[in-house]
Write a protein that holds these residues in place. Structure first.
Motif, PDB file in Angstrom:
ATOM      1  N   ASN A  43       0.819  -1.211   0.000  1.00 18.61           N
ATOM      2  CA  ASN A  43       0.000   0.000   0.000  1.00 18.61           C
ATOM      3  C   ASN A  43       0.855   1.265   0.000  1.00 18.61           C
ATOM      4  O   ASN A  43       0.472   2.278  -0.596  1.00 18.61           O
ATOM      5  CB  ASN A  43      -0.956  -0.001   1.192  1.00 18.61           C
ATOM      6  CG  ASN A  43      -2.025  -1.056   1.058  1.00 18.61           C
ATOM      7  OD1 ASN A  43      -2.458  -1.378  -0.043  1.00 18.61           O
ATOM      8  ND2 ASN A  43      -2.449  -1.630   2.173  1.00 18.61           N
ATOM      9  N   SER A  44       2.002   1.215   0.639  1.00 16.65           N
ATOM     10  CA  SER A  44       2.908   2.368   0.637  1.00 16.65           C
ATOM     11  C   SER A  44       3.425   2.643  -0.777  1.00 16.65           C
ATOM     12  O   SER A  44       3.537   3.795  -1.200  1.00 16.65           O
ATOM     13  CB  SER A  44       4.087   2.126   1.578  1.00 16.65           C
ATOM     14  OG  SER A  44       3.645   2.046   2.904  1.00 16.65           O
ATOM     15  N   THR A  45       3.725   1.566  -1.496  1.00 19.37           N
ATOM     16  CA  THR A  45       4.178   1.724  -2.880  1.00 19.37           C
ATOM     17  C   THR A  45       3.094   2.372  -3.726  1.00 19.37           C
ATOM     18  O   THR A  45       3.352   3.299  -4.492  1.00 19.37           O
ATOM     19  CB  THR A  45       4.560   0.350  -3.477  1.00 19.37           C
ATOM     20  OG1 THR A  45       5.603  -0.218  -2.689  1.00 19.37           O
ATOM     21  CG2 THR A  45       5.014   0.480  -4.910  1.00 19.37           C
ATOM     22  N   HIS A  46       1.857   1.892  -3.570  1.00 19.85           N
ATOM     23  CA  HIS A  46       0.737   2.474  -4.322  1.00 19.85           C
ATOM     24  C   HIS A  46       0.479   3.926  -3.914  1.00 19.85           C
ATOM     25  O   HIS A  46       0.194   4.780  -4.770  1.00 19.85           O
ATOM     26  CB  HIS A  46      -0.528   1.642  -4.131  1.00 19.85           C
ATOM     27  CG  HIS A  46      -0.482   0.308  -4.797  1.00 19.85           C
ATOM     28  ND1 HIS A  46      -0.389   0.145  -6.163  1.00 19.85           N
ATOM     29  CD2 HIS A  46      -0.495  -0.941  -4.283  1.00 19.85           C
ATOM     30  CE1 HIS A  46      -0.365  -1.135  -6.464  1.00 19.85           C
ATOM     31  NE2 HIS A  46      -0.417  -1.827  -5.331  1.00 19.85           N
ATOM     32  N   ALA A  47       0.590   4.220  -2.633  1.00 20.37           N
ATOM     33  CA  ALA A  47       0.377   5.595  -2.156  1.00 20.37           C
ATOM     34  C   ALA A  47       1.444   6.526  -2.730  1.00 20.37           C
ATOM     35  O   ALA A  47       1.139   7.644  -3.155  1.00 20.37           O
ATOM     36  CB  ALA A  47       0.399   5.638  -0.631  1.00 20.37           C
ATOM     37  N   LEU A  48       2.674   6.048  -2.773  1.00 21.95           N
ATOM     38  CA  LEU A  48       3.757   6.857  -3.337  1.00 21.95           C
ATOM     39  C   LEU A  48       3.537   7.118  -4.823  1.00 21.95           C
ATOM     40  O   LEU A  48       3.721   8.242  -5.299  1.00 21.95           O
ATOM     41  CB  LEU A  48       5.102   6.169  -3.109  1.00 21.95           C
ATOM     42  CG  LEU A  48       6.334   6.911  -3.610  1.00 21.95           C
ATOM     43  CD1 LEU A  48       6.454   8.264  -2.925  1.00 21.95           C
ATOM     44  CD2 LEU A  48       7.582   6.086  -3.354  1.00 21.95           C
TER      45      LEU A  48
END
Length: 95
Positions: A43-48
């Motif tokens: 999810n952090s990758t997608h948020a970034l």
């Protein structure tokens, strides 16, 4: 989230990306509480990626506004030079 940013007027594209970012942020918080590191990372990758897209949209919008402002300034600058030349000619004629 910054309270001032939440009050910002966004374009439709920006609203969509911002809502996506908020969704991923909530998913990150939930995964953190559940101690699921893989989901946090995912999810952090997608948020970034969403933030990068939002930044790109805002940069393009800023560039278009800057281009528009520069064209207005250049038009006014030409008129100012024309007015100064006209004043010089009229002043010379008067003398």
């Amino acid at each position: 989230m910054d309270k001032l940013y939440l009050g910002t007027v966004l374009t439709p594209k920006e609203k969509k990306q911002f809502k996506t970012f908020v969704t991923y942020s909530a998913l990150i918080n939930s995964a953190t509480q559940n101690e699921n590191r893989n989901q946090v990372r995912n999810n952090s990758t997608h948020a970034l990626q969403t933030l990068e897209q939002l930044s790109k949209i805002q940069s393009e919008y800023g560039k278009s506004k800057l281009t528009h402002s520069n064209s207005i300034y250049n038009g006014n600058n030409v008129l100012e030079k024309l007015q100064i030349a006209l004043l010089i000619i009229l002043g010379g004629t008067t003398l």
